[in-house]
Design a protein around this motif. Sequence first.
Motif, PDB file in Angstrom:
ATOM      1  N   ALA A  10       7.084  11.327   4.653  1.00 19.78           N
ATOM      2  CA  ALA A  10       7.758  10.072   4.328  1.00 19.78           C
ATOM      3  C   ALA A  10       6.857   9.200   3.468  1.00 19.78           C
ATOM      4  O   ALA A  10       5.698   8.953   3.817  1.00 19.78           O
ATOM      5  N   GLY A  11       7.415   8.731   2.376  1.00 18.10           N
ATOM      6  CA  GLY A  11       6.680   7.850   1.488  1.00 18.10           C
ATOM      7  C   GLY A  11       7.012   6.398   1.761  1.00 18.10           C
ATOM      8  O   GLY A  11       8.119   6.068   2.196  1.00 18.10           O
ATOM      9  N   SER A  12       6.039   5.529   1.503  1.00 22.33           N
ATOM     10  CA  SER A  12       6.255   4.100   1.648  1.00 22.33           C
ATOM     11  C   SER A  12       5.416   3.355   0.609  1.00 22.33           C
ATOM     12  O   SER A  12       4.450   3.897   0.078  1.00 22.33           O
ATOM     13  N   GLY A  13       5.809   2.128   0.324  1.00 21.21           N
ATOM     14  CA  GLY A  13       5.062   1.308  -0.618  1.00 21.21           C
ATOM     15  C   GLY A  13       5.548   1.418  -2.055  1.00 21.21           C
ATOM     16  O   GLY A  13       5.211   0.574  -2.879  1.00 21.21           O
ATOM     17  N   THR A  14       6.293   2.461  -2.356  1.00 16.97           N
ATOM     18  CA  THR A  14       6.883   2.648  -3.679  1.00 16.97           C
ATOM     19  C   THR A  14       7.956   3.717  -3.556  1.00 16.97           C
ATOM     20  O   THR A  14       7.942   4.513  -2.620  1.00 16.97           O
ATOM     21  N   SER A  15       8.865   3.754  -4.508  1.00 22.53           N
ATOM     22  CA  SER A  15       9.902   4.785  -4.498  1.00 22.53           C
ATOM     23  C   SER A  15       9.418   6.015  -5.260  1.00 22.53           C
ATOM     24  O   SER A  15       8.842   5.902  -6.341  1.00 22.53           O
ATOM     25  N   GLN A  22       0.847  -1.194   0.000  1.00 16.57           N
ATOM     26  CA  GLN A  22       0.000   0.000   0.000  1.00 16.57           C
ATOM     27  C   GLN A  22       0.883   1.245   0.000  1.00 16.57           C
ATOM     28  O   GLN A  22       1.765   1.395   0.835  1.00 16.57           O
ATOM     29  N   VAL A  23       0.609   2.134  -0.941  1.00 17.23           N
ATOM     30  CA  VAL A  23       1.382   3.362  -1.041  1.00 17.23           C
ATOM     31  C   VAL A  23       0.848   4.382  -0.049  1.00 17.23           C
ATOM     32  O   VAL A  23      -0.364   4.618   0.018  1.00 17.23           O
ATOM     33  N   GLN A  24       1.746   4.985   0.702  1.00 15.61           N
ATOM     34  CA  GLN A  24       1.348   5.985   1.690  1.00 15.61           C
ATOM     35  C   GLN A  24       2.318   7.153   1.724  1.00 15.61           C
ATOM     36  O   GLN A  24       3.515   6.984   1.468  1.00 15.61           O
ATOM     37  N   LEU A  25       1.774   8.315   2.044  1.00 18.55           N
ATOM     38  CA  LEU A  25       2.557   9.500   2.361  1.00 18.55           C
ATOM     39  C   LEU A  25       2.122   9.944   3.750  1.00 18.55           C
ATOM     40  O   LEU A  25       0.917  10.131   3.979  1.00 18.55           O
ATOM     41  N   VAL A  26       3.080  10.098   4.637  1.00 15.58           N
ATOM     42  CA  VAL A  26       2.747  10.458   6.013  1.00 15.58           C
ATOM     43  C   VAL A  26       3.513  11.714   6.403  1.00 15.58           C
ATOM     44  O   VAL A  26       4.751  11.711   6.457  1.00 15.58           O
ATOM     45  N   GLU A  41       0.646   8.487 -13.430  1.00 11.71           N
ATOM     46  CA  GLU A  41      -0.706   9.024 -13.598  1.00 11.71           C
ATOM     47  C   GLU A  41      -1.619   8.744 -12.405  1.00 11.71           C
ATOM     48  O   GLU A  41      -2.850   8.806 -12.529  1.00 11.71           O
ATOM     49  N   LEU A  42      -1.038   8.419 -11.269  1.00 13.55           N
ATOM     50  CA  LEU A  42      -1.808   8.260 -10.034  1.00 13.55           C
ATOM     51  C   LEU A  42      -1.422   9.369  -9.066  1.00 13.55           C
ATOM     52  O   LEU A  42      -0.248   9.734  -8.973  1.00 13.55           O
ATOM     53  N   ASP A  43      -2.408   9.905  -8.360  1.00 17.02           N
ATOM     54  CA  ASP A  43      -2.188  10.972  -7.396  1.00 17.02           C
ATOM     55  C   ASP A  43      -2.149  10.404  -5.985  1.00 17.02           C
ATOM     56  O   ASP A  43      -3.043   9.660  -5.584  1.00 17.02           O
ATOM     57  N   TYR A  44      -1.106  10.803  -5.256  1.00 19.56           N
ATOM     58  CA  TYR A  44      -0.968  10.359  -3.873  1.00 19.56           C
ATOM     59  C   TYR A  44      -0.915  11.587  -2.967  1.00 19.56           C
ATOM     60  O   TYR A  44      -0.110  12.503  -3.194  1.00 19.56           O
ATOM     61  N   TRP A  45      -1.781  11.585  -1.948  1.00 18.90           N
ATOM     62  CA  TRP A  45      -1.840  12.669  -0.959  1.00 18.90           C
ATOM     63  C   TRP A  45      -1.609  12.099   0.427  1.00 18.90           C
ATOM     64  O   TRP A  45      -2.073  11.003   0.737  1.00 18.90           O
ATOM     65  N   GLY A  46      -0.941  12.881   1.258  1.00 17.86           N
ATOM     66  CA  GLY A  46      -0.854  12.544   2.661  1.00 17.86           C
ATOM     67  C   GLY A  46      -2.119  12.967   3.373  1.00 17.86           C
ATOM     68  O   GLY A  46      -3.010  13.594   2.785  1.00 17.86           O
TER      69      GLY A  46
END
Length: 115
Positions: A23-28, A1-5, A101-106
């Motif tokens: 800090a990101g996790s689940g992908t670089s 699971q990709v996360q930004l904390v 093309e995916l958006d990741y938000w904390g």
Amino acid sequence: QVQLVESGGELVQPGGSLGLSCAGSGTSFSFSTMSWYRQAPGHTRELVASITPGSNKNYADSVKGRFTISRDNAKNTVYLQMNSLKPEDTAVYYCYVRKFELDYWGQGTQVTVSS
């Protein structure tokens, strides 16, 4: 699971300094532009600063000269150093990355500038 904390938000007096981390996790995210946004009550979310994989930086006019964005690819982390804080910097600060093309938000961290 990709996360930004995000972490580091707190109450600070005007003129003070504060450092945020994401800090990101689940992908670089080493090859992705990483950004900080903020949203104050009653306002739309706005871009504060961004940093490319090659460490080129971009800032909103309202924070130029006061905020510094940086990154540590080995830690998959982006930072925001905020100096000379003003009451108008009060907002929830969010970390954002777009990858494939995916958006990741904390989840956001609250920064309150008040005496």
